[in-house]
Design a protein around this motif. Structure first.
Motif, PDB file in Angstrom:
ATOM      1  N   HIS A   1      35.933  46.760  29.132  1.00  0.00           N
ATOM      2  CA  HIS A   1      36.941  45.718  28.979  1.00  0.00           C
ATOM      3  C   HIS A   1      37.365  45.188  30.348  1.00  0.00           C
ATOM      4  N   MET A   2      37.537  46.068  31.305  1.00  0.00           N
ATOM      5  CA  MET A   2      37.892  45.649  32.662  1.00  0.00           C
ATOM      6  C   MET A   2      36.790  44.770  33.252  1.00  0.00           C
ATOM      7  N   ASP A   3      35.543  45.131  33.042  1.00  0.00           N
ATOM      8  CA  ASP A   3      34.414  44.319  33.523  1.00  0.00           C
ATOM      9  C   ASP A   3      34.435  42.939  32.876  1.00  0.00           C
ATOM     10  N   TYR A   4      34.701  42.896  31.575  1.00  0.00           N
ATOM     11  CA  TYR A   4      34.761  41.632  30.850  1.00  0.00           C
ATOM     12  C   TYR A   4      35.880  40.748  31.401  1.00  0.00           C
ATOM     13  N   ILE A   5      37.058  41.322  31.574  1.00  0.00           N
ATOM     14  CA  ILE A   5      38.199  40.554  32.074  1.00  0.00           C
ATOM     15  C   ILE A   5      37.915  40.027  33.481  1.00  0.00           C
ATOM     16  N   THR A   6      37.338  40.853  34.326  1.00  0.00           N
ATOM     17  CA  THR A   6      37.003  40.427  35.683  1.00  0.00           C
ATOM     18  C   THR A   6      36.020  39.258  35.651  1.00  0.00           C
ATOM     19  N   ALA A   7      35.012  39.331  34.808  1.00  0.00           N
ATOM     20  CA  ALA A   7      34.035  38.245  34.686  1.00  0.00           C
ATOM     21  C   ALA A   7      34.697  36.967  34.182  1.00  0.00           C
ATOM     22  N   GLU A   8      35.603  37.085  33.224  1.00  0.00           N
ATOM     23  CA  GLU A   8      36.303  35.909  32.698  1.00  0.00           C
ATOM     24  C   GLU A   8      37.178  35.268  33.775  1.00  0.00           C
TER      25      GLU A   8
ATOM     26  N   LYS B   1      35.987  29.674  39.005  1.00  0.00           N
ATOM     27  CA  LYS B   1      34.918  28.717  39.306  1.00  0.00           C
ATOM     28  C   LYS B   1      35.185  27.373  38.634  1.00  0.00           C
ATOM     29  N   MET B   2      35.645  27.401  37.394  1.00  0.00           N
ATOM     30  CA  MET B   2      35.940  26.150  36.690  1.00  0.00           C
ATOM     31  C   MET B   2      37.054  25.384  37.393  1.00  0.00           C
TER      32      MET B   2
END
Length: 82
Positions: free
Chosen positions: A27-34, A40-41
């Motif tokens: 979950h931490m990896d997912y949040i960091t990627a988001e 970037k956007m």
């Protein structure tokens, strides 16, 4: 994430606890990627539209610590943190 793993190193964990730890790490990896995707956007939006870039410059010049407070997002070229 590394701090979490280091904090439990050497402790015996049940299979259920290990499973939950893997879920938390994923979950931490997912949040960091988001967060990185949103950064970037925002950067693309600012750099592709002079009005947005001008607004960032305007706000940052009028509001003390606007960047630190998270009120505006500095363009990468202006961001001392990279």
């Amino acid at each position: 994430e590394d701090a979490v793993i280091e904090s439990v190193e050497g402790y015996q964990m049940t299979d259920a606890q290990k499973h939950r730890m893997r879920l938390v790490c994923a979950h931490m990896d997912y949040i960091t990627a988001e967060i990185n995707d949103v950064d970037k956007m925002i950067e693309n939006m600012i750099s592709s539209n002079p009005d947005f870039e001008n607004a960032v410059h305007f706000l940052s010049s009028r509001v003390p610590n606007a960047y630190a407070a998270g009120l505006v997002y500095p363009p990468a070229a202006m961001n001392p943190l990279g």
